[in-house]
Design an enzyme around this catalytic site. Sequence first.
Site, mmCIF file in Angstrom:
data_model
loop_
_atom_site.group_PDB
_atom_site.id
_atom_site.type_symbol
_atom_site.label_atom_id
_atom_site.label_comp_id
_atom_site.label_asym_id
_atom_site.label_seq_id
_atom_site.Cartn_x
_atom_site.Cartn_y
_atom_site.Cartn_z
ATOM 1 N N LYS A 111 0.430 -1.123 0.014
ATOM 2 C CA LYS A 111 0.242 0.302 -0.162
ATOM 3 C C LYS A 111 0.704 0.668 0.027
ATOM 4 O O LYS A 111 0.220 2.219 -0.490
ATOM 5 C CB LYS A 111 -0.515 0.071 1.008
ATOM 6 C CG LYS A 111 -2.008 -1.090 1.526
ATOM 7 C CD LYS A 111 -3.009 -1.150 2.101
ATOM 8 C CE LYS A 111 -4.231 -1.781 1.908
ATOM 9 N NZ LYS A 111 -5.381 -1.788 3.297
ATOM 10 N N LYS A 194 -8.235 -10.349 -9.834
ATOM 11 C CA LYS A 194 -9.064 -10.959 -8.253
ATOM 12 C C LYS A 194 -10.551 -9.597 -9.091
ATOM 13 O O LYS A 194 -10.502 -8.372 -9.327
ATOM 14 C CB LYS A 194 -9.157 -10.015 -7.695
ATOM 15 C CG LYS A 194 -9.087 -11.572 -5.729
ATOM 16 C CD LYS A 194 -7.800 -10.976 -4.417
ATOM 17 C CE LYS A 194 -8.947 -10.794 -4.034
ATOM 18 N NZ LYS A 194 -7.915 -10.526 -1.973
ATOM 19 N N LYS A 197 -13.763 -3.977 -6.945
ATOM 20 C CA LYS A 197 -14.825 -2.275 -7.452
ATOM 21 C C LYS A 197 -13.988 -1.975 -8.474
ATOM 22 O O LYS A 197 -14.835 -1.070 -8.683
ATOM 23 C CB LYS A 197 -15.242 -1.841 -5.925
ATOM 24 C CG LYS A 197 -13.698 -1.271 -5.066
ATOM 25 C CD LYS A 197 -13.965 -0.781 -4.301
ATOM 26 C CE LYS A 197 -12.720 -0.402 -3.444
ATOM 27 N NZ LYS A 197 -11.671 1.105 -3.197
#
Length: 335
Positions: A111, A194, A197
């Site tokens: 991240k 994956k 969203k």
Amino acid sequence: MNRIFSGIQPTGNLHLGNYLGAIRNWVGLQDDFESIYCIVDLHAVTLPQEPDELRRNLREVTAGVVAAGVDPQRCILFAQSAVPAHSELAWLLACQTPLGWLNRMTQFKEKAGKHRENAGLGLYAYPVLMAADILIYRATHVPVGDDQKQHLELSRDIAGAFNRQFGVDFFPLPEPQIFGAATRVMSLRDGSSKMSKSDVSDYSRINMTDDADTIALKLRKARTDADPLPGVPAGLAERPEAANLVGIYAALEGSTVAAVCAEYEGRMFSEFKPALTELAISTLAPIADEMRRLMDDPGHVDGVIADGAKRARAIAEPILAEVHDILGFLRPGRG
Ligand code: TRP
């Protein structure tokens, strides 16, 4: 007594991956455990959030969780920021956590990206807050996906460090309940990434708010291959799109990939897809209806989590008071 704690990020566009990967598991656990489910808005702000969007996402996730069958009467469902004890315990645990342990966290490295010097302290401390989430309830079991395994391991280490430091047996070492591998839902357009969203193509995912027609259309367009279904799971190796659809079928049905292969051996996707569509619609469309109904009633949704927060605080506050005693803080003047 066994107590479950789990958390979910308040992200928008809840999709089939969120449902099969996390939310549905919560539903199954609430009868067997005292269950505490938390929407982790304090974790969300470790990365930049637009306030109106965060508000909307918090209500959407609450609606999704409730629509999927998590019963706020039988469990505790609340937003993390409504229970200040999480943040306070996180500080106290941070003081027991060696930097070396945090430096090993792979999610932080992902991240934070290339410019690690610019990453926020909150992002670095994320796993400590997660440990506090669990330990502030002295939870014994934590259902998490594979990607959170390392963080849960760290929570156990932190609990152990605290107990050792103060010579107490206060925090149970929380046991992971890792969800099965079959629930890793991939994009309908690309079986090697994956379901997400943030994928630009809405056809890559089934949203939890999709109606029956939309589900049918997306599955009709889902990528497959030209081979028939194999009789055993090994026959799905090197066939990511086929494996994904079979995995979704098995997860929706609550069976196994092996059972689905045995049932559909030799059939083509032209036959399998309609069966999958029927199963997906019968499982997901009622949830989508309920979710849309709840999202139209934000006052009700806010009431649900307000009640949950009250019940969560009633458990967390006495535990925090005990932690204060263990650390040697004085009682007078404590609220
Ligand atoms: N970090 C978890 C995730 O991204 C969410 C989470 C926060 C959590 N606190 C938790 C999960 C405590 C389990 C227990 O999925």
